[in-house]
Design an enzyme around this catalytic site. Sequence first.
Site, PDB file in Angstrom:
ATOM      1  N   TYR A 144      -2.288  -7.341 -14.785  1.00  0.00           N
ATOM      2  CA  TYR A 144      -2.256  -5.821 -13.985  1.00  0.00           C
ATOM      3  C   TYR A 144      -0.908  -5.072 -14.498  1.00  0.00           C
ATOM      4  O   TYR A 144      -0.951  -4.036 -14.978  1.00  0.00           O
ATOM      5  CB  TYR A 144      -2.160  -6.144 -12.466  1.00  0.00           C
ATOM      6  CG  TYR A 144      -2.254  -4.750 -11.712  1.00  0.00           C
ATOM      7  CD1 TYR A 144      -3.251  -3.991 -11.818  1.00  0.00           C
ATOM      8  CD2 TYR A 144      -1.102  -4.362 -11.272  1.00  0.00           C
ATOM      9  CE1 TYR A 144      -3.437  -2.691 -11.102  1.00  0.00           C
ATOM     10  CE2 TYR A 144      -1.085  -3.171 -10.369  1.00  0.00           C
ATOM     11  CZ  TYR A 144      -2.262  -2.244 -10.182  1.00  0.00           C
ATOM     12  OH  TYR A 144      -2.231  -1.314  -9.703  1.00  0.00           O
ATOM     13  N   GLU A 146       1.114  -5.529 -17.122  1.00  0.00           N
ATOM     14  CA  GLU A 146       1.190  -5.049 -18.673  1.00  0.00           C
ATOM     15  C   GLU A 146      -0.046  -4.113 -19.069  1.00  0.00           C
ATOM     16  O   GLU A 146       0.001  -3.421 -19.894  1.00  0.00           O
ATOM     17  CB  GLU A 146       1.202  -6.365 -19.446  1.00  0.00           C
ATOM     18  CG  GLU A 146       2.480  -7.078 -19.339  1.00  0.00           C
ATOM     19  CD  GLU A 146       3.598  -6.593 -20.188  1.00  0.00           C
ATOM     20  OE1 GLU A 146       3.642  -5.038 -19.968  1.00  0.00           O
ATOM     21  OE2 GLU A 146       4.385  -7.246 -20.720  1.00  0.00           O
ATOM     22  N   SER A 188      -2.716  -4.777   5.157  1.00  0.00           N
ATOM     23  CA  SER A 188      -4.110  -5.315   5.489  1.00  0.00           C
ATOM     24  C   SER A 188      -4.212  -6.721   5.818  1.00  0.00           C
ATOM     25  O   SER A 188      -4.607  -7.097   6.871  1.00  0.00           O
ATOM     26  CB  SER A 188      -5.203  -5.256   4.324  1.00  0.00           C
ATOM     27  OG  SER A 188      -4.946  -5.758   3.197  1.00  0.00           O
ATOM     28  N   GLY A 206      10.902 -13.253   4.304  1.00  0.00           N
ATOM     29  CA  GLY A 206      10.702 -12.181   4.770  1.00  0.00           C
ATOM     30  C   GLY A 206      11.489 -10.894   4.430  1.00  0.00           C
ATOM     31  O   GLY A 206      11.462  -9.697   4.991  1.00  0.00           O
ATOM     32  N   ARG A 210       9.393  -3.402   0.776  1.00  0.00           N
ATOM     33  CA  ARG A 210       8.553  -2.533   0.173  1.00  0.00           C
ATOM     34  C   ARG A 210       8.777  -1.155   0.522  1.00  0.00           C
ATOM     35  O   ARG A 210       9.061  -1.118   1.726  1.00  0.00           O
ATOM     36  CB  ARG A 210       6.968  -3.083   0.208  1.00  0.00           C
ATOM     37  CG  ARG A 210       6.863  -4.348  -0.532  1.00  0.00           C
ATOM     38  CD  ARG A 210       6.715  -4.205  -1.900  1.00  0.00           C
ATOM     39  NE  ARG A 210       6.230  -5.421  -2.549  1.00  0.00           N
ATOM     40  CZ  ARG A 210       7.183  -6.557  -3.106  1.00  0.00           C
ATOM     41  NH1 ARG A 210       8.298  -6.441  -2.581  1.00  0.00           N
ATOM     42  NH2 ARG A 210       6.662  -7.523  -3.365  1.00  0.00           N
TER      43      ARG A 210
END
Length: 312
Positions: A144, A146, A188, A206, A210
Amino acid sequence: MKKILVTGGSGFLGSHLCDRLIARGDDVLCVDNFFTGSKKNIVHLMGHPNFELMRHDVTFPLYVEVEQIFNLACPASPVHYQYDPVQTTKTSVHGAINMLGLAKRVNARILQASTSEVYGDPEIHPQPESYWGKVNPIGIRSCYDEGKRCAETLFFDYFRQHQLDIKVVRIFNTYGPRMHPNDGRVVSNFIVQALRGDDITIYGDGSQTRSFCYVDDLIDAFLAMMDTEKGFTGPVNTGNPGEFSMLELAELVLKLTGSKSRLVFKELPSDDPKQRKPDISLAREKLGWEPKVALEDGLKETISYFKHTLAL
């Protein structure tokens, strides 16, 4: 009315984009091979006179007449893109070649949905577009990472060699209704686990972070980028600069769902980035764009969607 092709148009992002294009009066050709996309995402558009659906894999050439192309076709979650990594690379690379070839033939403007994964596990924080990234070329995520990096290379070579009218956006973590419940992405995952009362799985301790952009904000950025002046190519970071740890996200999902799920910690997967946050200075300057939807508000909409989808 513009004739617009959306590849990956029945997927999470693609279906929302199709909605917006139809709503503003464009003529939309939605192309998808349905590997991760779903007809459920676009079934409400099927009877619309300006909407057409075509089953097609972008690794094969496509011969249609359009004025603009949004190239979104590619599985985007680790679960899906690692299922068939060779096909994932082909989708990014052959797909880019075929869509760029189409754009060249019909003189169309083309937008590439690239990714923050081009930055890999970044050494610079937050990440500006000028940062070249730190990517493992032979890891389990490389198909994904590269693949998307090579697609960007192709886009800019078509721009330089053929003066093609290109636009490149780098998408940071995006969430919202129509996410696949089993796609393995953190939002999700946490919501589905919380709603089912299952343990919430946190990889690592944890503390990795992001930045989460609500889907409506991202589609605003796509449309703004496609409408910029010719010659402005990007790449442009599109994402929400609000930064949250996995632990903070899990606790917020528990609060909003009222779930009694336990937090369970597991080993961090290989090449998983420790932090990710976009520098969106360029998007603010060139697109007049920045995200508006707060994480808590976006999560409420997403939780409501999954409650309905999972019939909980």
